[in-house]
Design an enzyme around this catalytic site. Sequence first.
Site, PDB file in Angstrom:
ATOM      1  N   VAL A 107       0.859  -1.178   0.000  1.00  0.00           N
ATOM      2  CA  VAL A 107       0.000   0.000   0.000  1.00  0.00           C
ATOM      3  C   VAL A 107       0.897   1.231   0.000  1.00  0.00           C
ATOM      4  O   VAL A 107       1.855   1.306   0.782  1.00  0.00           O
ATOM      5  CB  VAL A 107      -0.924   0.021   1.234  1.00  0.00           C
ATOM      6  CG1 VAL A 107      -1.896   1.203   1.149  1.00  0.00           C
ATOM      7  CG2 VAL A 107      -1.679  -1.286   1.373  1.00  0.00           C
ATOM      8  N   CYS A 108       0.611   2.172  -0.890  1.00  0.00           N
ATOM      9  CA  CYS A 108       1.303   3.453  -0.887  1.00  0.00           C
ATOM     10  C   CYS A 108       2.827   3.246  -0.995  1.00  0.00           C
ATOM     11  O   CYS A 108       3.307   2.502  -1.854  1.00  0.00           O
ATOM     12  CB  CYS A 108       0.910   4.214   0.380  1.00  0.00           C
ATOM     13  SG  CYS A 108       1.323   5.956   0.401  1.00  0.00           S
ATOM     14  N   THR A 109       3.602   3.863  -0.103  1.00  0.00           N
ATOM     15  CA  THR A 109       5.060   3.748  -0.158  1.00  0.00           C
ATOM     16  C   THR A 109       5.564   2.402   0.354  1.00  0.00           C
ATOM     17  O   THR A 109       6.778   2.185   0.413  1.00  0.00           O
ATOM     18  CB  THR A 109       5.727   4.885   0.624  1.00  0.00           C
ATOM     19  OG1 THR A 109       5.141   4.972   1.915  1.00  0.00           O
ATOM     20  CG2 THR A 109       5.569   6.209  -0.108  1.00  0.00           C
TER      21      THR A 109
END
Length: 369
Positions: A107-109
Amino acid sequence: MRKAKKVAVLLYEQVDALDVTGPFEAFAVASNWGQHFQVYTVALESNAPIRTISGLTIQPDFDSSECPVPDILIVPGGWGARKEMHNEKLTDWINETSRRAAFTLSVCTGALLLAKAGLLDELRATTNQRAMDLLKEYAPASATLVENVRYVDNGRIITSAGVTAGIDAALHLVAKLHGEELAIDTASRLEHNWRREPSEELAIRRATAEDVDCIRSLLIDAAQWIHSAHGFWQWRVESFEREIVEAFVRDHEVFVAAFGNEPVGCFSVHWGREEIWGEQFHDDAGYVHRLCVSRKRKGEGIGRELIRYAESYIGDRGKSWLRLDCMADNPSLNAFYLSLGFVLQGRFDESLWSANLYEREILGKATRH
């Protein structure tokens, strides 16, 4: 009844709270009182409380030394990912755990952690739009970075954009494993507007006579590319005359994959005597042949998804092993199969060609030996 799949959600200091809780809740709500999923949190070195970037404190269920091996690993992002991506103990654990899991979802970074863990080679990937430049800096040159999408599905490896996109990706994986109806119901219970990526939906089905031309084109293109790239003919083009491919589709269990109306891959499954396996042949396996993927879709994880489908198809017919052969003089393809957990069982040599023989035990099946 199938065992519940274990879902481990990684925690570390300065992780984003919603990156953690969004997918956690999606799998927990979809679990049907623990029948489908068992969800838990894990931190690297201790189960001491972890403080998220927003100040929320979360108590991990396990540290990495005692964590049950997950079927699904969730790697969230957050400001702390920028520091933890340089933590070799953590990225090594992510690498090892991911290779043992059936699926890994960032998720995300969290995609930065996958990049540093060596898990994005030749894959498509995405991240938070505000961190895309950072991912470009650390992702391998062979990776293709995709912007303006909620998630990218490579088969075993799924990456999502920022924050709430992790919920969308988790629901996508719920749908892959237990059907779209459960994912839609879960989204409704969460009162979440599930934003899907239709372009990522790969449809795989049994081929018919109407698919002969597209299968023939896929096989010819693959044969010509292998010859141009490696200097040898893995498959001879003359082996794909139309009447030969017609008979192939008619007489065997052949499958075709497509994104919408675009054919992107094919393979066949065989059950009978395989001469190249010699004395190692047994009938507790399905044998995959002529697996190929459109060169236009290289690096999108389609090959992994075809193998996953073949594995499920073979397992549903009571077999315990998936077997295939690969041209021995094609190093990149051999490395690909090894990366998917296939084990080399031997080599077959003939005057004009040689093949390496691989097998992988089907998840959930009893060991044959």
